[in-house]
Motif scaffolding. Structure first.
Motif, PDB file in Angstrom:
ATOM      1  N   ASP A   1       0.848  -1.184   0.000  1.00 44.98           N
ATOM      2  CA  ASP A   1       0.000   0.000   0.000  1.00 44.98           C
ATOM      3  C   ASP A   1       0.890   1.243   0.000  1.00 44.98           C
ATOM      4  OD1 ASP A   1       1.014   0.009   2.578  1.00 44.98           O
ATOM      5  OD2 ASP A   1      -0.871  -0.608   3.511  1.00 44.98           O
ATOM      6  N   TRP A   2       0.271   2.419   0.027  1.00 46.57           N
ATOM      7  CA  TRP A   2       1.044   3.657  -0.039  1.00 46.57           C
ATOM      8  C   TRP A   2       1.994   3.812   1.145  1.00 46.57           C
ATOM      9  CZ3 TRP A   2       1.238   5.145  -4.679  1.00 46.57           C
ATOM     10  CH2 TRP A   2       0.130   5.072  -5.512  1.00 46.57           C
ATOM     11  N   PRO A   3       1.575   3.486   2.372  1.00 50.88           N
ATOM     12  CA  PRO A   3       2.546   3.570   3.480  1.00 50.88           C
ATOM     13  C   PRO A   3       3.762   2.666   3.278  1.00 50.88           C
ATOM     14  CG  PRO A   3       0.326   3.523   4.349  1.00 50.88           C
ATOM     15  CD  PRO A   3       0.214   3.243   2.880  1.00 50.88           C
ATOM     16  N   ALA A   4       3.562   1.483   2.673  1.00 48.97           N
ATOM     17  CA  ALA A   4       4.693   0.589   2.429  1.00 48.97           C
ATOM     18  C   ALA A   4       5.675   1.216   1.451  1.00 48.97           C
ATOM     19  CB  ALA A   4       4.199  -0.753   1.897  1.00 48.97           C
ATOM     20  N   ILE A   5       5.155   1.829   0.400  1.00 49.20           N
ATOM     21  CA  ILE A   5       6.030   2.483  -0.570  1.00 49.20           C
ATOM     22  C   ILE A   5       6.789   3.627   0.088  1.00 49.20           C
ATOM     23  CG2 ILE A   5       6.110   3.809  -2.713  1.00 49.20           C
ATOM     24  CD1 ILE A   5       3.622   2.272  -3.606  1.00 49.20           C
ATOM     25  N   SER A   6       6.093   4.428   0.888  1.00 53.79           N
ATOM     26  CA  SER A   6       6.723   5.549   1.567  1.00 53.79           C
ATOM     27  C   SER A   6       7.827   5.069   2.509  1.00 53.79           C
ATOM     28  CB  SER A   6       5.673   6.347   2.348  1.00 53.79           C
ATOM     29  OG  SER A   6       6.275   7.394   3.078  1.00 53.79           O
ATOM     30  N   HIS A   7       7.560   3.989   3.228  1.00 52.65           N
ATOM     31  CA  HIS A   7       8.539   3.455   4.168  1.00 52.65           C
ATOM     32  C   HIS A   7       9.823   3.053   3.452  1.00 52.65           C
ATOM     33  CE1 HIS A   7      10.388   1.038   7.315  1.00 52.65           C
ATOM     34  NE2 HIS A   7      10.439   0.028   6.470  1.00 52.65           N
ATOM     35  N   TYR A   8       9.712   2.277   2.388  1.00 52.45           N
ATOM     36  CA  TYR A   8      10.905   1.779   1.712  1.00 52.45           C
ATOM     37  C   TYR A   8      11.605   2.858   0.899  1.00 52.45           C
ATOM     38  CZ  TYR A   8       9.959  -2.967   3.164  1.00 52.45           C
ATOM     39  OH  TYR A   8       9.775  -4.088   3.922  1.00 52.45           O
ATOM     40  N   LEU A   9      10.861   3.850   0.450  1.00 51.35           N
ATOM     41  CA  LEU A   9      11.483   4.931  -0.308  1.00 51.35           C
ATOM     42  C   LEU A   9      12.226   5.895   0.613  1.00 51.35           C
ATOM     43  CD1 LEU A   9      11.872   6.305  -3.059  1.00 51.35           C
ATOM     44  CD2 LEU A   9       9.753   7.556  -2.634  1.00 51.35           C
ATOM     45  N   ASN A  10      11.551   6.349   1.662  1.00 50.98           N
ATOM     46  CA  ASN A  10      12.133   7.378   2.520  1.00 50.98           C
ATOM     47  C   ASN A  10      13.155   6.833   3.511  1.00 50.98           C
ATOM     48  OD1 ASN A  10      10.577   9.558   1.421  1.00 50.98           O
ATOM     49  ND2 ASN A  10       8.805   8.782   2.526  1.00 50.98           N
ATOM     50  N   ASN A  11      13.103   5.540   3.783  1.00 49.14           N
ATOM     51  CA  ASN A  11      14.041   4.941   4.734  1.00 49.14           C
ATOM     52  C   ASN A  11      15.096   4.061   4.052  1.00 49.14           C
ATOM     53  OD1 ASN A  11      12.708   6.102   6.960  1.00 49.14           O
ATOM     54  ND2 ASN A  11      11.214   4.443   6.980  1.00 49.14           N
ATOM     55  N   PHE A  12      15.188   4.168   2.746  1.00 49.35           N
ATOM     56  CA  PHE A  12      16.099   3.305   1.994  1.00 49.35           C
ATOM     57  C   PHE A  12      17.544   3.462   2.462  1.00 49.35           C
ATOM     58  CE2 PHE A  12      18.143   2.380  -2.335  1.00 49.35           C
ATOM     59  CZ  PHE A  12      18.084   1.013  -2.148  1.00 49.35           C
ATOM     60  N   HIS A  13      17.931   4.676   2.811  1.00 47.96           N
ATOM     61  CA  HIS A  13      19.309   4.924   3.219  1.00 47.96           C
ATOM     62  C   HIS A  13      19.666   4.243   4.536  1.00 47.96           C
ATOM     63  CE1 HIS A  13      17.154   7.870   5.627  1.00 47.96           C
ATOM     64  NE2 HIS A  13      18.241   8.021   6.368  1.00 47.96           N
TER      65      HIS A  13
END
Length: 276
Positions: free
Chosen positions: A132-144
């Motif tokens: 879902d959108w929260p999952a995408i946000s989590h992996y995108l913004n916390n990738f580093h």
């Protein structure tokens, strides 16, 4: 050259093996595959501790750290993994993170048939609806944060946390949106994989403190595979080969012996891809 379902042409490399040593003749061959933004040296401590009965092959993959961020425009990672496994005639494939997902997909499609597979810190979800959108946000913004964890375990551990965070973001930027999209696209495909026909024995192993590949996903993956062993390493994160090489090697060797295959030895062979 190959083409995908959309008709796009991909260059898939043929590995050109270069021998820097000789392994025991007639022994099973183990191929090590690093993850996105990783490198072949990440396996050194694992290989040194894994026994003395296999040829061990390693490779710098197109998605290596500090490599070309535009590699997805030149390589289809699924073909890279398939070519390497088949061209090296690997009996045992040990793959980490992004590469573990590619190996899983190749096993599901029957394009590779090693005698055993070890999936280290794999990404997996059993239900497409769980993306879902929260999952995408989590992996995108916390990738580093995944790179920050790796830096705490390597030579950069001597730097301050602030400096390591800066380096982690530089590594994230080096992987870039093309690399990240390739990884997330692989992750999105996992619920669609037909794993019921995978007959290759598999070890699904990861740390209980993995901030990237969830323990729940690893458990789901092991349950979906017909012949799989699930091992969770306590107090370990996303990089068992760096943080817990001895325990990882012991678990892999126990698994291989239980399946009638010997443990691993370092043969100092290396593979280089032909970038054309």
């Amino acid at each position: 050259m190959s083409a995908d379902a959309g008709g796009r042409a991909w260059r898939h490399p043929v590995p050109d093996p270069e021998f820097s040593g000789s392994g025991p003749a007639g022994r099973p061959r183990m191929l090590l595959l690093h993850g996105l933004g990783g490198h072949s040296a990440a396996w050194e401590r694992f290989a040194d501790r894994a026994g003395a009965a296999c040829e061990v092959w390693n490779s710098e993959l197109p998605w290596q750290a500090l490599g070309d961020p535009l590699w997805p425009l030149r390589f289809d990672p699924r073909w890279v993994v398939t070519d390497l496994v088949n061209r090296t005639a690997a009996d045992i494939v040990v793959a980490h993170s992004f590469s573990a997902g590619l190996v899983l997909e190749a096993l599901a499609k029957g394009t590779i048939r090693p005698r055993a597979a070890v999936l280290v810190s794999p990404f997996y979800r059993s239900q497409a609806e769980s993306f879902d959108w929260p999952a995408i946000s989590h992996y995108l913004n916390n990738f580093h944060l995944v790179f920050a964890e790796a830096l705490r375990l390597g030579e950069a551990a001597r730097y301050s946390e602030t400096h390591r965070d800066w380096l982690a973001k530089r590594l994230r930027d080096r992987v870039g949106p093309y690399g990240w999209t390739q990884w997330f696209d692989m992750y999105l495909r996992t619920p669609l994989l037909d794993l019921g026909g995978v007959t290759v024995p598999a070890l699904v192993i990861g740390g209980d403190r993995d901030i990237a590949a969830s323990a729940a996903g690893g458990a789901q993956l092991a349950a979906a595979l017909p012949d799989a062993l699930r091992v969770v390493l306590p107090d370990c994160g996303h990089f068992p080969m760096l943080q817990e090489p001895e325990r990882l090697a012991a678990a892999v060797c126990d698994f291989l012996r239980a399946r009638g295959l010997p443990g691993a030895a370092r043969a100092n062979h290396s593979l280089e891809l032909e970038h054309t």
